[in-house]
Write a protein that holds these residues in place. Sequence first.
Motif, PDB file in Angstrom:
ATOM      1  N   CYS A  16       0.857  -1.185   0.000  1.00 13.89           N
ATOM      2  CA  CYS A  16       0.000   0.000   0.000  1.00 13.89           C
ATOM      3  C   CYS A  16       0.893   1.234   0.000  1.00 13.89           C
ATOM      4  O   CYS A  16       1.771   1.356   0.852  1.00 13.89           O
ATOM      5  N   ARG A  17       0.661   2.150  -0.930  1.00  8.37           N
ATOM      6  CA  ARG A  17       1.556   3.302  -1.084  1.00  8.37           C
ATOM      7  C   ARG A  17       1.136   4.541  -0.307  1.00  8.37           C
ATOM      8  O   ARG A  17       1.842   5.524  -0.292  1.00  8.37           O
ATOM      9  N   HIS A  18      -0.017   4.557   0.313  1.00  6.95           N
ATOM     10  CA  HIS A  18      -0.500   5.768   0.979  1.00  6.95           C
ATOM     11  C   HIS A  18       0.429   6.154   2.137  1.00  6.95           C
ATOM     12  O   HIS A  18       0.865   5.302   2.909  1.00  6.95           O
ATOM     13  N   PRO A  19       0.753   7.452   2.283  1.00  6.60           N
ATOM     14  CA  PRO A  19       1.709   7.869   3.320  1.00  6.60           C
ATOM     15  C   PRO A  19       1.226   7.636   4.755  1.00  6.60           C
ATOM     16  O   PRO A  19       2.043   7.570   5.672  1.00  6.60           O
ATOM     17  N   SER A  20      -0.077   7.495   4.975  1.00  4.16           N
ATOM     18  CA  SER A  20      -0.570   7.282   6.340  1.00  4.16           C
ATOM     19  C   SER A  20      -0.543   5.804   6.741  1.00  4.16           C
ATOM     20  O   SER A  20      -0.878   5.464   7.865  1.00  4.16           O
ATOM     21  N   ILE A  21      -0.125   4.945   5.839  1.00 12.64           N
ATOM     22  CA  ILE A  21      -0.079   3.513   6.128  1.00 12.64           C
ATOM     23  C   ILE A  21       1.338   3.141   6.569  1.00 12.64           C
ATOM     24  O   ILE A  21       2.322   3.499   5.926  1.00 12.64           O
ATOM     25  N   SER A  22       1.424   2.423   7.672  1.00 11.54           N
ATOM     26  CA  SER A  22       2.716   2.016   8.231  1.00 11.54           C
ATOM     27  C   SER A  22       3.359   0.926   7.373  1.00 11.54           C
ATOM     28  O   SER A  22       2.700   0.309   6.545  1.00 11.54           O
ATOM     29  N   ARG A  23       4.645   0.679   7.603  1.00 15.23           N
ATOM     30  CA  ARG A  23       5.327  -0.377   6.851  1.00 15.23           C
ATOM     31  C   ARG A  23       4.662  -1.728   7.078  1.00 15.23           C
ATOM     32  O   ARG A  23       4.479  -2.502   6.160  1.00 15.23           O
ATOM     33  N   GLN A  24       4.350  -2.021   8.315  1.00 15.38           N
ATOM     34  CA  GLN A  24       3.581  -3.215   8.668  1.00 15.38           C
ATOM     35  C   GLN A  24       2.360  -2.726   9.418  1.00 15.38           C
ATOM     36  O   GLN A  24       2.386  -2.536  10.631  1.00 15.38           O
ATOM     37  N   HIS A  25       1.285  -2.510   8.699  1.00 17.84           N
ATOM     38  CA  HIS A  25       0.119  -1.809   9.239  1.00 17.84           C
ATOM     39  C   HIS A  25      -0.903  -2.756   9.877  1.00 17.84           C
ATOM     40  O   HIS A  25      -1.330  -2.551  11.011  1.00 17.84           O
ATOM     41  N   ASP A  66     -18.056  -7.435   5.558  1.00 18.28           N
ATOM     42  CA  ASP A  66     -17.375  -6.386   6.328  1.00 18.28           C
ATOM     43  C   ASP A  66     -16.456  -5.604   5.397  1.00 18.28           C
ATOM     44  O   ASP A  66     -16.006  -6.100   4.373  1.00 18.28           O
ATOM     45  N   SER A  67     -16.172  -4.361   5.779  1.00 14.42           N
ATOM     46  CA  SER A  67     -15.216  -3.563   5.020  1.00 14.42           C
ATOM     47  C   SER A  67     -14.220  -2.940   5.988  1.00 14.42           C
ATOM     48  O   SER A  67     -14.564  -2.632   7.128  1.00 14.42           O
ATOM     49  N   PHE A  68     -12.990  -2.767   5.516  1.00 15.71           N
ATOM     50  CA  PHE A  68     -12.000  -2.121   6.372  1.00 15.71           C
ATOM     51  C   PHE A  68     -11.144  -1.166   5.557  1.00 15.71           C
ATOM     52  O   PHE A  68     -11.021  -1.297   4.345  1.00 15.71           O
ATOM     53  N   LYS A  69     -10.605  -0.167   6.272  1.00 13.90           N
ATOM     54  CA  LYS A  69      -9.715   0.830   5.683  1.00 13.90           C
ATOM     55  C   LYS A  69      -8.459   0.909   6.531  1.00 13.90           C
ATOM     56  O   LYS A  69      -8.492   0.633   7.727  1.00 13.90           O
ATOM     57  N   LEU A  70      -7.381   1.338   5.899  1.00 17.34           N
ATOM     58  CA  LEU A  70      -6.107   1.477   6.581  1.00 17.34           C
ATOM     59  C   LEU A  70      -5.727   2.946   6.637  1.00 17.34           C
ATOM     60  O   LEU A  70      -5.677   3.616   5.598  1.00 17.34           O
TER      61      LEU A  70
END
Length: 137
Positions: A16-25, A66-70
Amino acid sequence: CMLFGREKNASQGVYCRHPSISRQHAVILHDRRGRVKLMDLDSKHGTFLDNERLEPNEATRLRDGDSFKLGASSREYIVRLSKSSPARSRWDRGGSGRRGGSRERRRRRGGSRDSSSRERDRSRDRDHRRSGSSRRR
């Protein structure tokens, strides 16, 4: 297990390339009974299951639909647990992916129609061109 994060060289993961996502999220895993669970890996911006933030390092059971977001990413992941689920991926329906693209659609289009309907369409196209109502830009 399936790891979500910005770490590119995770062997079994989703990059995942989004800047708010951690390396291991976050991670999707199976418990001993075979139930599918989602766990936030103590990420800074959180993991949201059906718009509720998960507690870090606590596995939460996932159900079909179910749905989830990171983090702050707008990408939403929808959980499909059964094969009889009505949702199909773009690969299954011959969409914009690499497999099953326009060649598959052309094959289906040409193979299922009778000659009279194709002739009707050609006639309609000719009439449309003659009337001068083309949409050129």
